[in-house]
Design a protein around this motif. Sequence first.
Motif, PDB file in Angstrom:
ATOM      1  N   MET A 181       0.915  -1.247   0.085  1.00  0.00           N
ATOM      2  CA  MET A 181      -0.533  -0.247   0.070  1.00  0.00           C
ATOM      3  C   MET A 181       0.719   1.359   0.103  1.00  0.00           C
ATOM      4  O   MET A 181       0.513   2.274  -0.429  1.00  0.00           O
TER       5      MET A 181
ATOM      6  N   PRO B 102      -5.304  -5.322   3.675  1.00  0.00           N
ATOM      7  CA  PRO B 102      -5.701  -4.637   2.522  1.00  0.00           C
ATOM      8  C   PRO B 102      -4.667  -5.848   1.421  1.00  0.00           C
ATOM      9  O   PRO B 102      -3.987  -6.952   1.818  1.00  0.00           O
TER      10      PRO B 102
ATOM     11  N   TRP C 174      -8.669  -3.343  -4.702  1.00  0.00           N
ATOM     12  CA  TRP C 174      -6.517  -2.179  -5.137  1.00  0.00           C
ATOM     13  C   TRP C 174      -7.488  -2.508  -6.558  1.00  0.00           C
ATOM     14  O   TRP C 174      -7.037  -1.245  -6.842  1.00  0.00           O
TER      15      TRP C 174
END
Lengths: 228, 585
Positions: free
Chosen positions: B95, B157, B184
């Motif tokens: 990220m 994530p 994503w």
Amino acid sequence: MLRWLPENVSTFGGEIDSLFYIIYYLTGAAFILVTVLMILFLVMYRHREGRKAVYSHGNTALELTWTIIPAVIFVALSFMSVTTWGRIKAHAPPADFQVQVTAKQFNWEIVYPGPDKKFGTEDDFQVDNDLHVPVHKVVHVILKSKDVIHSFFLPNLRLKQDAVPGRDILVWFEVTKPGKYELPCAELCGFGHSGMRGWLYADGPDDYQKWVQETWPGKSQARVTGGS
Amino acid sequence: MSETTATGSAQAAHAPHVELGFWRTYLFSTDHKMIGRQFLFLGLFMLVIGGTLAMMMRWELAWPETAVPGFRWVPEPYMYEGIIPPQTYNALFTMHATIMIFLVVMPIMVGGFGNFLIPLMIGARDMAFPKLNLLSFWVGLVAGLVMLSSFFVPGGPAASGWTAYAPLSAKTAYTGVEWGQNLWIISLIILGISSLMGSINYITTVVNMRAPGMTYFRMPLVIWSLFITAILLLLALPVLTAALAMLLFDRLFGTSFFIPEGGGEPLLWQHLFWFFGHPEVYVLVLPAMGVTSDILSTFSRKPIFGYHAMAFSMIAIAFLSWVVWGHHMFISGMNPVMGTAFMMSTMVIAVPSAIKTFNWLGTLWGGSIRFTSPMLFALGFVSNFLIGGLSGIFMASTPVDIFIHDTYYIVAHFHYVVAGIIFALFAAVYYWFPKMFGRTMNESWGKIHFILTYTFFNLTFFPMHILGVGGHMRRIYNPLQYEFLQPLQPLNIFMTVSAFLLALSQIPFVANFFWSLFAGKKAEENPWRANTLEWATSSPPPHGNFGAVPVVYRAPYEFSSPEVKEDWLPQNRRLGTESTAGRSH
């Protein structure tokens, strides 16, 4: 930078290190040249009352010079690299010793062909993370992966090759010094990537036989969990 | 010497003034200047998030498996009493890179300064498609929110790296991340749409809306860089979008584009990703080069050295960027012959970068250099780009890359290039702040900010070269798990401390930025005595930018010209006695 490189113990590692050093000295010289000129110009041509900047739009001869010199250096570097690259990647010498390494989350599964020197037969021996090879012999590794992409990295041998699922990739090396060398995975392969690590043991002929005698079970297809 | 100056502020008073109200002025504005500011604020906000993730990673690398101070509140299984588990670490670097590339550098450099500068610097009243522009920002914001929302879904994530190599990214079982990875992908597809709308707008605007006399080779280099960037985006993003759609299909609908069990090919992802990814690197760095060229020329009070070479080297980079992607794949299992071909093309693309560096040096030569905050940051960019460019030559050589691939040497290299862009970004903020917000930032604090940032940037990233030469792999969670890396640990601690100080060095900037926004000295029309058209209107420019559309008579960097007494000669100033003054050199 010399002292930061791990000790080299492969036959081709020296060539890689030489190339590294050639580039290191070339780029080092370029770095010093540009930085010194830049500092010099910043000091010499700092603003002072009453002095006007030079009204110039460039200089073709100068620009051609600094286009051609780097271009020639880059082309030369390419040609120097091609030979070594070919030796390592394209022209593997005939094998003295074969082994199959299959990467999986998060271990190196190592299969020795056994006395018949064939894979997929009864006398194969399989162990996780312990790669024993004879020193001063050309070793062929058939590199595979069971799941995701891993990377077979032997820092001391200057060797790295991705293991790609669905492919058998041939990797070769020849170790020049007996010893125990770390074999980390260098490609992100999941939560256990960090710590996915095996050992390469480069054994003298006696040591290798001794390891075979001690570790390989009499019966075939036995699994021994290796590692240390 | 009789002269007429077509400055805008005089006429601006006569321009029709329309009250649009709060919503249409600040939120749903179609004014390129407001959209530029919106992108700038979006990017700066994301910079804080991306930077925080980096700090957590640095903590883990220096003091592995100890509690990160101030993060005990994060619930299990994402963190355990402040301790980062390996899965979360993988999410952190995934990220961090994704946010920094797609939601910081692109929004600020391309979205923010691209929007703000293109119409102003070519003498247009707005973008060609103002409503498309508005949509581009809001779609981009949605993409950002989708990306941030992935922090809050079960499984966390995405954790397969910003490169999302398949099959790791293609099957939930391999990472344990389900919706994080899907979001994503979806976020980047949406962001691609936003960038596509922006790039079409930029290209159309530059091609069609240049003021009279603004020929292509009178455009400032920053406009050249943004124009070329827009073309690269237009051509590269559809490839990423297609690859992402295939990846999403593999994940959700049982296709096997990249999964070998179903007949797929993992290397196909890498080819598609890097076919986008390498032009993307130039999307990030070209605007920074453009900004640097403009600022170096302005504060050296000297025309840019070799304007045409600068423009053509950017064009050359743009063409060559399509044939170098394979240098990311030397050890991927790709045919070694292709490795050689990609090494050659990579060595060739280094030439235009070298030209640019030498021409910047040539610009400084014989100048009358003013060390303002924007100038210092632009020089910082050149200095970092020099290191990043030179270190790139190591990995261009295929045999050397065998060893340094996937080590911290690569991390050092791309931070000197891509994180080095932040110097151009700060240079641009300090330089155009007066035009954007009508007030001036404090110079002394700007200089302090520069000295601290430059020092700690180098102390953070330079030792990464040494780690890489030592064989330190990237993306590992705990270096102490490896015997050969244990002696390098003091370097990791040193870099972490430097990184924290680098973060703290941004406090003067944040304070200066917000203080100046509301209380800074009122900016005049042309505070830096620069030549380009954005300085020929009030600060900030009115709706419609110019009173009368300016007419361009000359090249953008006519500093210290013998034709005038002053050391600057604006592009739009007509020298009455000189009928040939309009001719470009």
